[in-house]
Write an enzyme that holds these catalytic residues in place. Structure first.
Site, PDB file in Angstrom:
ATOM      1  CG  HIS A  89      -0.505   0.386   2.485  1.00 60.91           C
ATOM      2  ND1 HIS A  89       0.026  -0.518   3.373  1.00 60.91           N
ATOM      3  CD2 HIS A  89      -0.421   1.592   3.093  1.00 60.91           C
ATOM      4  CE1 HIS A  89       0.393   0.116   4.478  1.00 60.91           C
ATOM      5  NE2 HIS A  89       0.141   1.398   4.328  1.00 60.91           N
ATOM      6  CG  ASP A 137      -0.064  -3.821   2.756  1.00 62.24           C
ATOM      7  OD1 ASP A 137       0.484  -3.354   1.739  1.00 62.24           O
ATOM      8  OD2 ASP A 137      -0.374  -3.144   3.756  1.00 62.24           O
ATOM      9  CB  SER A 231       2.617   2.120   6.419  1.00 56.24           C
ATOM     10  OG  SER A 231       1.306   1.973   6.867  1.00 56.24           O
ATOM     11  N   GLY A 232       4.818  -0.215   6.404  1.00 48.05           N
ATOM     12  CA  GLY A 232       5.904  -0.783   5.602  1.00 48.05           C
ATOM     13  C   GLY A 232       7.106  -1.186   6.427  1.00 48.05           C
TER      14      GLY A 232
HETATM   15  N1  ARG Z   1      -1.243   2.408   7.382  1.00 46.71           N
HETATM   16  C1  ARG Z   1      -0.571   3.169   8.385  1.00 46.71           C
HETATM   17  C2  ARG Z   1       0.529   4.065   7.789  1.00 46.71           C
HETATM   18  O1  ARG Z   1       0.370   4.764   6.878  1.00 46.71           O
HETATM   19  C3  ARG Z   1      -0.063   2.317   9.500  1.00 46.71           C
HETATM   20  C4  ARG Z   1      -1.096   2.142  10.508  1.00 46.71           C
HETATM   21  C5  ARG Z   1      -0.676   1.388  11.671  1.00 46.71           C
HETATM   22  N2  ARG Z   1      -1.729   1.540  12.580  1.00 46.71           N
HETATM   23  C6  ARG Z   1      -1.725   1.035  13.770  1.00 46.71           C
HETATM   24  N3  ARG Z   1      -2.701   1.262  14.554  1.00 46.71           N
HETATM   25  N4  ARG Z   1      -0.744   0.330  14.156  1.00 46.71           N
HETATM   26  O2  ARG Z   1       1.592   4.272   8.266  1.00 46.71           O
END
Ligand code: ARG
Length: 280
Positions: A89, A137, A231-232
């Site tokens: 993503h 993902d 993320s990632g």
């Molecule tokens: N998708 C999110 C990002 O852009 C990460 C979210 C992680 N969320 C969590 N509650 N641990 O970084």
């Protein structure tokens, strides 16, 4: 909410012995002993602590047009090709010429001599990645040229072949926000995250949770978590005397809320694809 935020972000920005666990992976050159990390029960990332500088030397910051958007981990491929493991993503809809990664970093507010910025040659997402459900993902980026691996601040990571033993403490790292509404952290943060059983994750998230490609980790009471912009980045467990990556930060509802463990893309489920891709 975090899920939506990440999503907007995601779509807007929208050798020799080559292996996912080649010798020397998952270790550091600054003498940091991973067994001294908190073991759980116990302040970014949420509820974490500043990492010892360069103790996770595979960690990279992914930038889109110069703006920090995601974390990732350096992997060593075959024929002196080098890759970054991240979230699909994080890469979805983006062109590689807009992306670059910073290796060997610790404090993002500084122009650190230890760090190196490298352009991206190509990006590849797992063929089963579903941008709606976030199944599979897992994404990879090939670096435009090899990193300065001889620097102590840069090393490659290992992708685990097996699940952590039950009750193992695992860790997530990142420069992401220290609460849902706060700013990202300048210094790399680390926090401990016990991996929950698939049954528990399913009972919490119902049909949003796809156990063939997801893991969830956290404390039932919350308080310690990854958050926006993490993320990632890698979810890792200390096993086989090194840090091994078992997943990458994928999604969650809010951050560090009780009964809302973060969901990670399982690299146990995508390891074969990763291995094949980086050794192609
Ligand atoms: N998708 C999110 C990002 O852009 C990460 C979210 C992680 N969320 C969590 N509650 N641990 O970084």
């Amino acid at each position: 909410m975090a899920l939506i935020l990440c999503f907007i972000l995601g779509s807007m920005f929208t050798g020799i012995s080559s292996d996912v666990d080649s010798p020397g992976c998952g270790t550091n050159s600054v003498g940091f002993d991973y067994s001294t990390l908190p073991k759980g029960n116990n302040k970014r990332i949420v509820g974490g602590q500043i990492a010892t500088p360069h103790s996770f030397p595979w960690m990279v910051a992914l930038k889109y047009r110069g703006v920090f958007v995601c974390g990732g981990s350096l992997l060593k491929g075959s024929s002196n090709k080098w890759y970054i493991l991240t979230g699909a993503h994080c890469l979805h809809g983006l062109v590689s010429s807009d992306l670059e990664v910073v290796l060997g970093a610790h404090d993002m507010s500084k122009n650190e001599p230890s760090s190196e910025t490298i352009a991206i040659k190509q990006t590849m997402n797992h063929p089963s990645f579903n941008p709606i459900t976030l199944e599979y993902d897992t994404g990879l980026m090939e670096l435009a040229y090899p990193p300065q691996i001889q620097r102590p601040e840069i090393n490659f990571g290992c992708v685990a072949a097996s699940k952590p033993v039950s009750g193992a403490t695992c860790y997530v790292i990142g420069w992401g926000t220290t609460s849902v509404e706060s700013a990202p952290s300048d210094m790399l943060q680390v926090v401990e995250k016990p991996v929950m059983s698939q049954q528990t994750c399913e009972s919490i998230y119902g049909t949003d949770y796809h156990n063939s490609s997801m893991l969830c980790a956290g404390y039932p009471q919350g308080g310690k978590d990854s958050c926006r912009l993490d993320s990632g980045g890698p979810l890792m467990c200390y096993q086989n005397s090194r840090m091994e990556i078992i997943g990458t930060v994928s999604w969650g509802f809010g951050c560090a809320e009780p009964n809302s463990p973060a969901v990670y893309a399982s690299t146990l489920s995508t390891r074969q694809w990763v291995e094949k891709t980086i050794n192609a």
